[in-house]
Design a protein around this motif. Structure first.
Motif, mmCIF file in Angstrom:
data_model
loop_
_atom_site.group_PDB
_atom_site.id
_atom_site.type_symbol
_atom_site.label_atom_id
_atom_site.label_comp_id
_atom_site.label_asym_id
_atom_site.label_seq_id
_atom_site.Cartn_x
_atom_site.Cartn_y
_atom_site.Cartn_z
ATOM 1 N N SER A 57 -28.404 -24.169 7.101
ATOM 2 C CA SER A 57 -28.467 -24.527 8.523
ATOM 3 C C SER A 57 -27.931 -26.089 8.710
ATOM 4 O O SER A 57 -27.118 -26.189 9.497
ATOM 5 N N ARG A 101 -28.648 -19.003 8.098
ATOM 6 C CA ARG A 101 -28.280 -18.443 9.510
ATOM 7 C C ARG A 101 -28.489 -16.749 8.800
ATOM 8 O O ARG A 101 -28.537 -16.306 9.850
ATOM 9 N N PRO A 341 -30.358 -23.757 13.273
ATOM 10 C CA PRO A 341 -30.592 -22.229 13.100
ATOM 11 C C PRO A 341 -31.515 -21.760 12.044
ATOM 12 O O PRO A 341 -31.809 -22.659 11.169
#
Length: 455
Positions: A57, A101, A341
């Motif tokens: 992320s 992700r 994320p």
């Protein structure tokens, strides 16, 4: 002549501001003087440094969301010792963590298929964002040391058949050891040497919504002694092996592994989500030839007000170093405006990154963790040796190091609810007196160009 460099944080509006000694607040007449004594004749551990992690992320946000100018500025601020804060330790997830992700390992296979010869092993995922950032960080600061920790082996190696839950199947211990070898060799082809690995992140916690795995101490001992270390020796790999990689509240775990795996283990990695930093000393005193590392601590919304959060990073960092750690590594280098994320299905994230990259506005913001880390990393440099610092008040927390250039760096934090008068003493000489506000931090680096004080 004593050359003194000072940085001070005094609340959210004054973070890591460079000052002259004349700009420090003069002592108050209505408060007792608290004395901090530095003794360079008492020495402790050598330092590797301070840092965080380029999670999937973090790397995506920095490498793809920021523009080239922002990215260049950020990398300089993170890793350049003169222009920035000179971070020098990066702890990298081997495959997906909670802050990725998507779920991925370096050897994913279709359901019900395995690959015991690791013919499909590939670090190609990391070549997109992670490896370019690591290479750039090393270009800026060649002293950086890389550590690596898996959150999970490939799902086909586990009893759960998934990167979530389960345990490593006994028949795959040697295959998994080879997985580490392939990772280290793959990174080496990119000019990236892995200084140390741990067999498993948070080996006593198996989350139900992101990669993880239970690995009990007896299992970890077996894996390290009979599989991982032999594979390293066979392949002429001198990467260090650190055990545990979990919280202070279970020191019996690393004690067991150190006892059972012996010379195959180089040290212990710790996290701060349970227990107290004194556990580091407890284990170190039992095995004084083993290294101590602090490899993960995240700030977040569970400590919401600024003062408590900043104080936590300062207070705990000082204690981590006073308990023999060679490193102090926080968690995500960058997160976005939603603290992500995160992997699909993770839910609400409350962690805080070293910086925030807003995906909507593309704004880059340095968080309190950046400035707190700066208090340590800017002036305490790699290969510095910790020296004694003692205070007449337990609430004036301190840690001191002597750098390779002869300079002495000391980090002070006033953990009391009141302003305090501080006297800093070195070799029986009062160097400086000043007022330190409640919950404020001060870093000072001293170098005597004539060696009158510091030799």
């Amino acid at each position: 002549m004593l050359d003194i460099t000072i940085y001070q944080s005094n609340g959210e509006e004054e973070l890591f501001i460079q000052k002259t000694k004349e700009q420090l607040s003069p002592i108050s007449q209505d408060a007792q003087l608290k004395t901090v004594v530095i003794d360079e004749t008492q020495t402790f551990q050598e330092l590797d440094g301070f840092g965080a992690s380029f999670t999937d992320s973090s790397a995506y946000l920095i490498h793809q969301v920021l523009d080239a100018e922002q990215r260049s500025e950020l990398m300089t601020q993170l890793f350049d010792a003169k222009e920035g804060i000179g971070l020098s330790v990066l702890r990298q997830p081997m495959g997906a963590s909670d802050y990725a992700r998507n779920f991925y390992s370096y050897n994913d296979m279709p359901e019900d298929q395995s690959d015991i010869e690791l013919k499909h092993f590939s670090i190609s995922h990391d070549e997109e964002d992670i490896i370019p950032l690591l290479q750039e960080a090393l270009r800026i600061n060649p002293e950086i040391k890389l550590m690596a920790s898996p959150w999970s082996p490939p799902g086909w190696m586990k009893t759960s058949g998934s990167m979530i839950g389960g345990e490593l199947k006994k028949e795959y211990y040697s295959v998994y050891a080879d997985y580490f070898v392939r990772y280290i060799q793959g990174y080496a082809t990119k000019g990236l040497f892995i200084y140390a690995v741990t067999p498993q992140n948070e080996a006593l916690y198996s989350p139900g919504h992101y990669p993880g795995m239970i690995m009990l101490p007896e299992e970890q001992s077996d894996f390290i002694k009979n599989h991982l270390k032999p594979q390293f020796l066979k392949n002429n790999i001198d990467t260090k092996i650190l055990c545990y990689d979990h919280n202070w509240d279970k020191p019996d775990y690393p004690l067991t592994v150190l006892e059972q795996a012996g010379d195959a283990v180089d040290g212990v990695a710790w996290h701060w989500y349970g227990g107290k930093p004194s556990a580091q000393s407890e284990v170190f005193e039992a095995f004084p030839n083993k290294e101590v590392h602090f490899t993960e601590g995240s700030g977040g919304e569970w400590i919401p007000p600024f003062e408590q959060a900043f104080s936590n990073v300062m207070r705990t960092g000082i204690e981590i170093l006073r308990n023999y750690s060679k490193s102090y590594v926080l968690w995500n280098m960058a997160l976005d405006e939603k603290n992500g994320p995160t992997v699909p299905g993770f839910g609400n994230s409350t962690c805080r990154g070293i910086v925030t990259v807003n995906q909507q506005t593309i704004e880059l913001t340095y968080t309190l963790d950046y400035y707190a880390l700066a208090h340590f990393s800017k002036c305490i440099r790699p290969k510095a040796v910790r020296i004694s610092s003692s205070s007449s008040s337990e609430l004036i927390r301190s840690v001191a190091f002597k750098n390779t250039d002869g300079s002495i760096a000391i980090v002070l934090f006033n953990d009391s609810e009141e302003m305090e008068n501080v006297s800093l003493n070195l070799k029986g000489t009062e160097i400086l007196t000043f007022r330190l506000e409640s919950k404020s931090a001060l870093t000072m680096m001293m170098k005597d160009v004539h060696s009158e004080y510091i030799k």
